[in-house]
Design a protein around this motif. Structure first.
Motif, PDB file in Angstrom:
ATOM      1  N   PRO A 145     -12.239  -0.651  -4.156  1.00  0.00           N
ATOM      2  CA  PRO A 145     -11.905   0.649  -3.559  1.00  0.00           C
ATOM      3  C   PRO A 145     -10.460   1.099  -3.742  1.00  0.00           C
ATOM      4  O   PRO A 145     -10.077   2.142  -3.225  1.00  0.00           O
ATOM      5  N   VAL A 146      -9.650   0.325  -4.448  1.00  0.00           N
ATOM      6  CA  VAL A 146      -8.250   0.696  -4.661  1.00  0.00           C
ATOM      7  C   VAL A 146      -7.930   0.667  -6.151  1.00  0.00           C
ATOM      8  O   VAL A 146      -8.603   0.017  -6.936  1.00  0.00           O
ATOM      9  N   GLN A 159      -6.891   3.792   7.103  1.00  0.00           N
ATOM     10  CA  GLN A 159      -6.014   2.611   7.068  1.00  0.00           C
ATOM     11  C   GLN A 159      -4.621   2.944   7.588  1.00  0.00           C
ATOM     12  O   GLN A 159      -4.045   2.181   8.350  1.00  0.00           O
ATOM     13  N   GLU A 186      -3.273   1.775  -3.971  1.00  0.00           N
ATOM     14  CA  GLU A 186      -3.626   3.007  -3.261  1.00  0.00           C
ATOM     15  C   GLU A 186      -5.138   3.073  -3.123  1.00  0.00           C
ATOM     16  O   GLU A 186      -5.865   2.855  -4.097  1.00  0.00           O
ATOM     17  N   TYR A 187      -5.611   3.370  -1.921  1.00  0.00           N
ATOM     18  CA  TYR A 187      -7.043   3.605  -1.727  1.00  0.00           C
ATOM     19  C   TYR A 187      -7.435   4.852  -2.500  1.00  0.00           C
ATOM     20  O   TYR A 187      -6.760   5.870  -2.454  1.00  0.00           O
ATOM     21  N   GLU A 197     -10.293   6.608  -2.135  1.00  0.00           N
ATOM     22  CA  GLU A 197     -11.013   7.562  -1.295  1.00  0.00           C
ATOM     23  C   GLU A 197     -10.085   8.026  -0.173  1.00  0.00           C
ATOM     24  O   GLU A 197      -9.553   7.216   0.576  1.00  0.00           O
ATOM     25  N   GLY A 209       0.829  -1.198   0.000  1.00  0.00           N
ATOM     26  CA  GLY A 209       0.000   0.000   0.000  1.00  0.00           C
ATOM     27  C   GLY A 209       0.863   1.247   0.000  1.00  0.00           C
ATOM     28  O   GLY A 209       1.821   1.340   0.760  1.00  0.00           O
ATOM     29  N   GLU A 216     -10.711   6.907   3.556  1.00  0.00           N
ATOM     30  CA  GLU A 216     -10.427   5.491   3.767  1.00  0.00           C
ATOM     31  C   GLU A 216      -8.916   5.244   3.810  1.00  0.00           C
ATOM     32  O   GLU A 216      -8.418   4.487   4.636  1.00  0.00           O
ATOM     33  N   LYS A 217      -8.189   5.911   2.919  1.00  0.00           N
ATOM     34  CA  LYS A 217      -6.730   5.790   2.897  1.00  0.00           C
ATOM     35  C   LYS A 217      -6.148   6.233   4.247  1.00  0.00           C
ATOM     36  O   LYS A 217      -5.347   5.528   4.851  1.00  0.00           O
ATOM     37  N   SER A 246      -7.883  -0.008 -12.295  1.00  0.00           N
ATOM     38  CA  SER A 246      -8.933   0.201 -11.306  1.00  0.00           C
ATOM     39  C   SER A 246     -10.221  -0.414 -11.843  1.00  0.00           C
ATOM     40  O   SER A 246     -10.352  -0.636 -13.056  1.00  0.00           O
TER      41      SER A 246
END
Length: 128
Positions: free
Chosen positions: A94-95, A122, A112-113, A115, A65, A118-119, A89
């Motif tokens: 979501p990533v 995490q 990579e997330y 949003e 990540g 959310e990133k 994507s």
């Protein structure tokens, strides 16, 4: 209870392999217990071991990540001369992600997330 993990990949030339992974991770190994072996703690409790030997065919990828996938893509392409590095994507995932190979055929990837909240959630959950 599982509380820690290690993943090992192999490279035929340890000196060259260690140098390549030092550039990828932007740091020296955390642990070198003997010749032909180096280990990085990528996040708390998650270690990547690079060992001298024949790479395994068909394994991986190991995906890591990252905060800025496009930025890491450019850095890896420029500093490590990685060529085929396409970002993918899907609407329901979501990533966004990308996979490339090291010079010995080991599959490595980044994700990579998409949003921002959310990133950050995490990152905070894992790194505190």
């Amino acid at each position: 209870m599982i509380y820690e993990m290690t993943v090992q990949i192999r490279v035929p030339d340890m000196e060259e392999g260690q140098r390549w992974y030092e550039t990828l991770f932007n740091k020296k190994p955390h642990f070198i217990p003997h010749a032909g072996f180096a280990e990085w703690e990528l996040i708390p409790g998650c270690w990547l071991q690079v060992a001298e030997g024949l790479p395994s065919n068909g394994c991986g990828p190991i995906r890591l990540g990252v905060v800025d996938l496009e930025g890491e893509r450019e850095r890896v392409m420029n500093e490590l001369k990685v060529g085929d590095f396409k970002i993918f994507s899907r609407k329901e995932v979501p990533v966004k992600w990308a996979t490339f190979t090291d010079p010995w055929g080991n599959k490595i990837g980044f994700f990579e997330y998409m949003e921002g909240q959310e990133k950050q959630a995490q990152i905070n959950r894992i790194l505190g």
